[in-house]
Write an enzyme that holds these catalytic residues in place. Sequence first.
Site, mmCIF file in Angstrom:
data_model
loop_
_atom_site.group_PDB
_atom_site.id
_atom_site.type_symbol
_atom_site.label_atom_id
_atom_site.label_comp_id
_atom_site.label_asym_id
_atom_site.label_seq_id
_atom_site.Cartn_x
_atom_site.Cartn_y
_atom_site.Cartn_z
ATOM 1 N N GLU A 277 32.992 7.447 82.405
ATOM 2 C CA GLU A 277 32.886 7.663 83.842
ATOM 3 C C GLU A 277 31.670 6.925 84.449
ATOM 4 O OE1 GLU A 277 35.351 8.896 85.463
ATOM 5 O OE2 GLU A 277 34.290 8.838 87.384
ATOM 6 N N HIS B 174 30.463 3.945 83.603
ATOM 7 C CA HIS B 174 30.887 2.565 83.864
ATOM 8 C C HIS B 174 31.811 2.508 85.088
ATOM 9 C CE1 HIS B 174 30.414 2.271 79.286
ATOM 10 N NE2 HIS B 174 29.534 1.404 79.744
ATOM 11 N N GLN C 279 22.602 -9.305 71.146
ATOM 12 C CA GLN C 279 21.644 -8.266 71.532
ATOM 13 C C GLN C 279 21.535 -7.161 70.474
ATOM 14 O OE1 GLN C 279 23.941 -7.401 75.192
ATOM 15 N NE2 GLN C 279 23.465 -5.261 74.792
ATOM 16 N N GLY D 161 23.495 -0.021 85.751
ATOM 17 C CA GLY D 161 23.126 1.387 85.712
ATOM 18 C C GLY D 161 21.643 1.590 85.447
ATOM 19 N N ASP E 148 20.106 2.306 81.705
ATOM 20 C CA ASP E 148 19.383 1.302 80.916
ATOM 21 C C ASP E 148 18.321 0.703 81.833
ATOM 22 O OD1 ASP E 148 21.187 1.083 78.371
ATOM 23 O OD2 ASP E 148 22.522 1.213 80.093
ATOM 24 N N VAL F 185 24.897 8.410 85.470
ATOM 25 C CA VAL F 185 25.969 9.406 85.559
ATOM 26 C C VAL F 185 25.874 10.280 84.301
ATOM 27 C CG1 VAL F 185 28.471 9.739 85.712
ATOM 28 C CG2 VAL F 185 27.386 7.784 86.866
ATOM 29 N N SER G 37 27.173 7.883 77.620
ATOM 30 C CA SER G 37 26.924 6.673 76.841
ATOM 31 C C SER G 37 28.078 6.476 75.877
ATOM 32 C CB SER G 37 25.621 6.843 76.052
ATOM 33 O OG SER G 37 25.560 5.884 75.006
HETATM 34 P P1 AMP Z 1 27.032 -0.797 78.384
HETATM 35 O O1 AMP Z 1 28.500 -0.940 78.266
HETATM 36 O O2 AMP Z 1 26.494 0.426 77.731
HETATM 37 O O3 AMP Z 1 26.288 -2.047 78.013
HETATM 38 O O4 AMP Z 1 26.722 -0.552 79.933
HETATM 39 C C1 AMP Z 1 27.260 -1.375 80.935
HETATM 40 C C2 AMP Z 1 26.658 -0.985 82.247
HETATM 41 O O5 AMP Z 1 26.946 0.386 82.508
HETATM 42 C C3 AMP Z 1 25.112 -1.098 82.285
HETATM 43 O O6 AMP Z 1 24.719 -1.544 83.567
HETATM 44 C C4 AMP Z 1 24.681 0.316 82.029
HETATM 45 O O7 AMP Z 1 23.401 0.618 82.540
HETATM 46 C C5 AMP Z 1 25.756 1.083 82.770
HETATM 47 N N1 AMP Z 1 25.837 2.469 82.299
HETATM 48 C C6 AMP Z 1 26.063 2.903 81.038
HETATM 49 N N2 AMP Z 1 26.034 4.244 80.987
HETATM 50 C C7 AMP Z 1 25.779 4.675 82.248
HETATM 51 C C8 AMP Z 1 25.610 5.953 82.855
HETATM 52 N N3 AMP Z 1 25.692 7.077 82.159
HETATM 53 N N4 AMP Z 1 25.360 5.995 84.180
HETATM 54 C C9 AMP Z 1 25.260 4.863 84.918
HETATM 55 N N5 AMP Z 1 25.401 3.637 84.412
HETATM 56 C C10 AMP Z 1 25.662 3.528 83.086
#
Ligand code: AMP
Length: 290
Positions: A44, A46, A70, A156, A159, A185, A194
């Site tokens: 949710e 994302h 990374q 988000g 991070d 979120v 996450s």
């Molecule tokens: P990731 O797939 O974990 O690399 O995250 C992709 C994007 O989604 C990044 O900009 C993250 O900061 C954002 N993101 C991941 N989890 C959350 C969350 N719980 N709330 C808001 N943004 C998130």
Amino acid sequence: MKPAPAMGLMQIIVELKKMQSRAEAIRLQGQRLGCVPTMGALHEGHLELMREAKRRTGVVAASVFVNPTQFAPAEDLAKYPRDREGDLKKMESAGVDIAFFPTAEAMYPKGAQTWVTVEEITQELEGASRPDHFRGVATVVLKLFHLMKPSLAVFGQKDYQQLKVIERMVKDLDLDIEIVPHPTVREPDGLAMSSRNRYLNPEERKQATALIRAIQKAQELVKQGERDPKRLVEEAKKIIAAEPLAKADYVEVRDPETLKAIRRIERSARMLLAVRVGKTRLIDNAELIR
Ligand code: AMP
């Protein structure tokens, strides 16, 4: 009889050149494109980013790419969760127009040797235990920007250091892209969503709320007038130490812009922390005062 309303059919793109020509066509039509880079296993959090991009631009490209550069050799690249079918359904439901799924072979062709390094701000916090992590992040995000040609990109605050690294890169390299931060979120009990939460067993999942409880304790103390970051860190660490499966990697109070340590809380301050719960490393952060 009225014609059925047009369904926003989502386009799936894998090829880099195809993504670039599609983005170019959107620009030539005078439309703004919003982008949301992700590593998939969408939740949710994302989807909120995608909806935000949609609200702001009308056309959204979201990428799913588990970026090998990374991850450190000992990290979880091979077992990072992947769920393409689920991701596609979720992206469509969030109103995504273009789902971009580049391959690692295309993103990093044989002989690739060009990197983006953002210096000071990547050295501490996440960068301390993951030395090349932000070099991989900055490089892949710049490449994704060149491929998706967005006017705007949503990241988000979950991070937080990553967000600040991207903002720095955009400024330093004069990229004509608006970076939109989105609040973290959370699950109903406060755990930040996450992709890695799915690794937690039920007992670990319970103890994982220590991250948000530690932050809330610090927020409460600041409200009561505490201004010494050391005291806040001590109290936050106590909450984490009380959970037998949790082990703090770092708990810090930093300047929200430079991410440098602060001696006393005067104006704004942010708590950032990384905690291992069982084998899963979780991060969280929040504002303590503005
Ligand atoms: P990731 O797939 O974990 O690399 O995250 C992709 C994007 O989604 C990044 O900009 C993250 O900061 C954002 N993101 C991941 N989890 C959350 C969350 N719980 N709330 C808001 N943004 C998130």
